[in-house]
Design a protein around this motif. Structure first.
Motif, short mmCIF file in Angstrom:
data_model
loop_
_atom_site.label_atom_id
_atom_site.label_comp_id
_atom_site.label_asym_id
_atom_site.label_seq_id
_atom_site.Cartn_x
_atom_site.Cartn_y
_atom_site.Cartn_z
N LEU A 4 -3.77 -3.52 -9.83
CA LEU A 4 -4.17 -3.35 -8.68
C LEU A 4 -3.21 -4.24 -7.72
O LEU A 4 -3.05 -3.84 -6.40
N ILE A 5 -2.54 -4.97 -8.21
CA ILE A 5 -1.66 -5.83 -7.19
C ILE A 5 -0.08 -6.05 -8.01
O ILE A 5 -0.12 -5.99 -9.22
N ARG A 6 0.81 -5.96 -7.04
CA ARG A 6 2.35 -6.12 -7.46
C ARG A 6 2.59 -7.42 -8.20
O ARG A 6 2.58 -8.26 -7.06
N VAL A 7 2.62 -7.71 -9.25
CA VAL A 7 3.05 -8.99 -9.90
C VAL A 7 4.41 -8.80 -10.37
O VAL A 7 4.57 -7.89 -11.34
N GLN A 8 5.53 -9.61 -9.89
CA GLN A 8 6.94 -9.52 -10.32
C GLN A 8 7.53 -10.47 -11.16
O GLN A 8 8.54 -10.14 -11.65
N THR A 30 -11.41 -6.43 -3.63
CA THR A 30 -11.62 -5.98 -2.54
C THR A 30 -10.18 -5.74 -1.65
O THR A 30 -10.04 -4.82 -0.83
N ALA A 31 -9.90 -7.12 -1.33
CA ALA A 31 -8.61 -7.16 -0.56
C ALA A 31 -7.47 -6.32 -1.00
O ALA A 31 -6.75 -5.57 -0.06
N GLY A 37 -3.48 1.38 -0.21
CA GLY A 37 -3.23 2.63 0.12
C GLY A 37 -2.68 3.40 -1.13
O GLY A 37 -3.35 3.26 -2.13
N GLN A 38 -1.46 3.93 -0.98
CA GLN A 38 -0.88 4.73 -2.00
C GLN A 38 -0.06 3.86 -3.04
O GLN A 38 0.25 4.33 -4.25
N ARG A 39 0.22 2.50 -2.61
CA ARG A 39 1.12 1.64 -3.55
C ARG A 39 0.25 0.35 -3.61
O ARG A 39 -0.46 0.09 -2.83
N LYS A 40 0.37 -0.46 -4.81
CA LYS A 40 0.00 -1.72 -5.09
C LYS A 40 0.48 -2.73 -4.08
O LYS A 40 1.76 -2.88 -3.86
N PRO A 41 -0.04 -3.56 -3.42
CA PRO A 41 0.26 -4.49 -2.66
C PRO A 41 0.82 -5.73 -3.05
O PRO A 41 0.54 -5.97 -4.21
N TYR A 42 1.88 -6.15 -2.45
CA TYR A 42 2.33 -7.65 -2.95
C TYR A 42 1.21 -8.49 -2.69
O TYR A 42 0.54 -8.77 -2.03
#
Length: 94
Positions: A4-8, A30-31, A37-42
């Motif tokens: 769900l989350i962008r982990v780099q 939830t956050a 949206g369409q992309r995973k959030p940072y």
């Protein structure tokens, strides 16, 4: 949670683990869904939206050093205990 989350990088993984412990998986999910949206959030975007400032890289490194020191001290205490025994006591323990 990485789905769900962008982990780099490793720092992001540390922050994610810290955040999961601090607010829980449900609130984090939830956050992420709200911001995704369409992309995973940072991860930084999620922290800002929650009003949370994660520990710095230096703070994570200091905590890791404290943990490593504690483990080392435990092993050294055990070694000193073994070395302080008489040879007969040491043979009985094996």
């Amino acid at each position: 949670m990485e789905h769900l989350i962008r982990v780099q990088n490793d720092y992001d993984r540390q922050v994610l683990a810290w955040l999961r412990g601090r607010i829980g998986d449900a609130a984090l999910q939830t956050a992420a869904l709200r911001l995704g949206g369409q992309r995973k959030p940072y991860l930084s975007t999620i922290c800002r939206s929650l009003g949370i400032r994660p520990p710095s890289r230096r703070q994570f490194a200091a905590e890791a050093a404290r943990m490593h020191r504690a483990v080392g001290d435990t092993y050294l205490a055990r070694i000193r205990e073994i070395l302080g025994q008489s040879p007969a006591e040491a043979a009985l323990r094996q």
